[in-house]
Design a protein around this motif. Structure first.
Motif, PDB file in Angstrom:
ATOM      1  N   VAL A   1       0.503  -1.282  -0.060  1.00 47.62           N
ATOM      2  CA  VAL A   1      -0.381  -0.119  -0.541  1.00 47.62           C
ATOM      3  C   VAL A   1       1.210   1.079   0.332  1.00 47.62           C
ATOM      4  O   VAL A   1       1.383   1.543   0.899  1.00 47.62           O
ATOM      5  N   GLU A   2       0.649   1.855  -0.909  1.00 51.01           N
ATOM      6  CA  GLU A   2       1.204   3.567  -0.978  1.00 51.01           C
ATOM      7  C   GLU A   2       0.922   4.507  -0.104  1.00 51.01           C
ATOM      8  O   GLU A   2      -0.076   4.466   0.086  1.00 51.01           O
ATOM      9  N   VAL A   3       1.634   5.266   1.126  1.00 48.14           N
ATOM     10  CA  VAL A   3       1.112   5.851   1.902  1.00 48.14           C
ATOM     11  C   VAL A   3       1.036   6.939   2.030  1.00 48.14           C
ATOM     12  O   VAL A   3       2.304   7.229  -0.093  1.00 48.14           O
ATOM     13  N   THR A   4       0.243   8.335   1.941  1.00 46.15           N
ATOM     14  CA  THR A   4       0.588   9.482   1.745  1.00 46.15           C
ATOM     15  C   THR A   4       2.177  10.723   1.857  1.00 46.15           C
ATOM     16  O   THR A   4       2.784  10.098   2.070  1.00 46.15           O
ATOM     17  N   ASP A   5       2.168  11.381   0.912  1.00 44.42           N
ATOM     18  CA  ASP A   5       2.916  12.397   0.604  1.00 44.42           C
ATOM     19  C   ASP A   5       3.328  12.978   2.208  1.00 44.42           C
ATOM     20  O   ASP A   5       5.241  12.452   2.372  1.00 44.42           O
ATOM     21  N   ASP A   6       2.615  12.693   3.360  1.00 42.14           N
ATOM     22  CA  ASP A   6       3.100  13.283   4.482  1.00 42.14           C
ATOM     23  C   ASP A   6       3.887  12.792   5.067  1.00 42.14           C
ATOM     24  O   ASP A   6       4.157  12.880   6.065  1.00 42.14           O
TER      25      ASP A   6
ATOM     26  N   LEU B   1       5.169  -1.396   3.329  1.00 47.25           N
ATOM     27  CA  LEU B   1       3.582   0.205   2.869  1.00 47.25           C
ATOM     28  C   LEU B   1       5.355   0.721   2.700  1.00 47.25           C
ATOM     29  O   LEU B   1       5.865   0.715   2.287  1.00 47.25           O
ATOM     30  N   VAL B   2       4.448   0.985   1.255  1.00 50.60           N
ATOM     31  CA  VAL B   2       5.765   1.598   0.088  1.00 50.60           C
ATOM     32  C   VAL B   2       5.548   2.935  -0.470  1.00 50.60           C
ATOM     33  O   VAL B   2       4.194   3.806  -0.312  1.00 50.60           O
TER      34      VAL B   2
ATOM     35  N   ILE C   1       4.023   2.055  -6.889  1.00 53.17           N
ATOM     36  CA  ILE C   1       3.429   1.104  -7.811  1.00 53.17           C
ATOM     37  C   ILE C   1       3.195   1.559  -8.834  1.00 53.17           C
ATOM     38  O   ILE C   1       1.981   2.595  -9.167  1.00 53.17           O
ATOM     39  N   ALA C   2       3.167   0.671 -10.042  1.00 49.46           N
ATOM     40  CA  ALA C   2       2.986   0.792 -11.313  1.00 49.46           C
ATOM     41  C   ALA C   2       1.916   1.146 -11.707  1.00 49.46           C
ATOM     42  O   ALA C   2       0.892   0.598 -11.008  1.00 49.46           O
ATOM     43  N   ARG C   3       0.818   2.618 -12.507  1.00 54.76           N
ATOM     44  CA  ARG C   3       0.188   3.055 -12.917  1.00 54.76           C
ATOM     45  C   ARG C   3      -0.083   2.709 -13.795  1.00 54.76           C
ATOM     46  O   ARG C   3       0.413   2.133 -14.688  1.00 54.76           O
ATOM     47  N   SER C   4      -2.194   1.849 -13.840  1.00 58.10           N
ATOM     48  CA  SER C   4      -2.408   1.644 -14.993  1.00 58.10           C
ATOM     49  C   SER C   4      -2.880   2.455 -16.168  1.00 58.10           C
ATOM     50  O   SER C   4      -3.554   3.280 -15.551  1.00 58.10           O
TER      51      SER C   4
END
Ligand code: DLL
Length: 434
Positions: free
Chosen positions: A373-378, A410-411, A416-419
């Motif tokens: 899961v991608e974390v938010t920028d902050d 957490l990444v 994560i590659a966008r489709s």
């Protein structure tokens, strides 16, 4: 506005029309498709056995396997000289599922897509930015023709090249966005990088989203990210493409274009009919298709239907958003779980985004589930302690609500590659190893 008066006809009128068209379709496939002639004969079934709508249960099912076995044109009921368009379905391995349209089929497709646009409040005054892929996928051209039918201005952007799409959307003043929910969210993410007040550059008022299962949380994110009304469209190539059902302004349920498509909900294990309001596998019979009429097509999509009246004035029955696919359901150490349920958990966790990937593998005999899961920028700039808490929260919620043990990784944001079309959410390594 309602595009066609049939959308608000009485139930009796709709059912009379369905029965008339069902009988015509049954006669057509029995007479013209050897595949169905053989099936009817094997089952000792005659065209005249279909006397009322419930008799549909006497008819054989059709599956994706049947279409593949008759690749490419074996189930068509017209010579190729009558076929004006061919599409094929995406996202499968091996041979694609091929579908064909006569001129009359194209007219039906344009008609149902005109209804979809009208339901979303679109008219000839609108500029439609079409980010669905053009080509063999039905999304791009299906939306294209529908927008032309209502007289709107269509921008055939197709998928990919996000920066360019955003520029066109901004400069041409698009008012309606048509794209997959995940691609729409990706576009908003890219737009946001320009600055927090990016929304003032765009004139969008509504979006028409579909083609992939989408949780309530993801829908809300798309809505908020673009500040627009969210309309959903459902469809599949085998039946026509986009335009089988879509949502109006009154609720999240999708009105089914019942004069062209006859819905049943069945228990996918037993094949038995499920009552209105209960979830099961959606089975669709086409009522007006000429080139490729299909009886009782097993969509694999899980949903429920209701005939409760809608405030918008349409009397067409409604389906809920697809919950998942019968064949996409993950079984993790014996526990059944739909990816949309996992998405729901992620959507309700602070500090992470809805960019995620589910990786299923085996360790010895045990299923192993990893969720990236991608974390938010902050969050990334914050302490490791906070990351540990987020991870614990998601893992805890998955265990408490879905009874699954997962390792949450957490990444970094945007890793994560966008489709550019449908998101690739699940990597099932167990299947690869079979
Ligand atoms: O996805 C047609 C389409 C294009 C629908 C654009 C909506 C918008 P296929 O490539 O044949 O056709 O894939 C059909 O996609 O059986 C569902 O599993 C899934 N699907 C389509 N719409 C939705 C939706 C197009 N609104 C398969 N929600 C279907 C969830 C959807 N899943």
């Amino acid at each position: 506005m309602i595009w066609n008066e049939i959308e608000s006809a009485s139930r009796k009128d709709i059912e009379n029309l369905q029965l008339k068209r069902l009988k015509e379709t049954v006669k057509r496939v029995f007479t013209l498709t050897p595949f169905y002639t053989d099936k009817f004969n094997e089952m000792n079934l005659k065209v005249s056995d279909i006397k009322n709508l419930d008799d549909i249960r006497k008819l054989p099912f059709t599956t994706k396997k049947d279409l593949r076995a008759n690749y490419p044109f074996g189930l068509f009921t017209v010579p190729m000289s009558e076929v004006v368009r061919v599409h094929s379905s995406s996202g499968t391995t091996g041979k694609p599922t091929v579908v064909g349209y006569t001129k009359a089929d194209m007219d039906v497709w344009d008609e149902v897509m005109a209804r979809v646009f009208t339901m979303a409040g679109a008219s000839k005054e609108d500029i439609v930015h079409n980010g669905y892929g053009y080509g063999l996928f039905t999304g791009g051209l299906g939306f294209h023709n529908g927008a032309e039918k209502i007289g709107a201005t269509i921008i055939p952007a197709s998928g990919g090249m996000t920066d360019r799409q955003l520029m066109l959307m901004r400069d041409f003043g698009a008012t309606i966005l048509a794209a997959t929910p995940t691609f729409s969210l990706h576009m908003a993410e890219v737009a946001k990088r320009v600055g927090d007040d990016y929304l003032k550059d765009y004139k969008l008022k509504a979006g028409i989203f579909g083609a992939e299962p989408t949780s309530a949380g993801l829908k809300q994110e798309v809505k908020d990210a673009w500040g627009i009304d969210y309309h959903e469209v459902y469809g599949l190539s085998e039946i026509i493409g986009p335009g089988v059902a879509s949502s109006c302004k009154e609720s999240d349920l999708l009105h089914v274009f019942e004069d062209h498509f006859l819905f049943e909900i069945i228990d996918s294990e037993t094949g038995e009919a499920m009552p209105d309001g209960e979830r099961g596998e959606l089975v669709i019979t086409s009522l007006t298709k000429e080139a490729l009429p299909l009886l009782r097509y097993r969509t694999g999509d899980i949903t429920s239907i209701t005939k409760e009246p809608c405030k918008c004035g349409r009397t067409l029955q409604r389906m809920e958003s697809i919950v998942g696919r019968a064949d996409d359901m993950l079984i993790i150490s014996g526990v059944n779980v739909y990816p949309s349920q996992i998405e729901h958990v992620i959507a309700h966790t602070k500090g992470v985004t809805l960019n995620y990937q589910i990786i299923v593998d085996k360790k010895g005999h045990l299923d192993k589930l990893e969720i990236h899961v991608e974390v938010t920028d902050d969050i990334m700039s914050d302490s490791l302690g906070e990351m540990a808490i987020i991870k614990k929260n998601i893992q805890g919620a998955l265990l408490n609500y879905l009874y699954i043990n997962a390792n949450v990784v957490l990444v970094q944001p945007r890793s994560i590659a966008r489709s550019e079309g449908k998101a690739v959410r699940i990597i099932d390594k167990r299947k690869e190893n079979v």
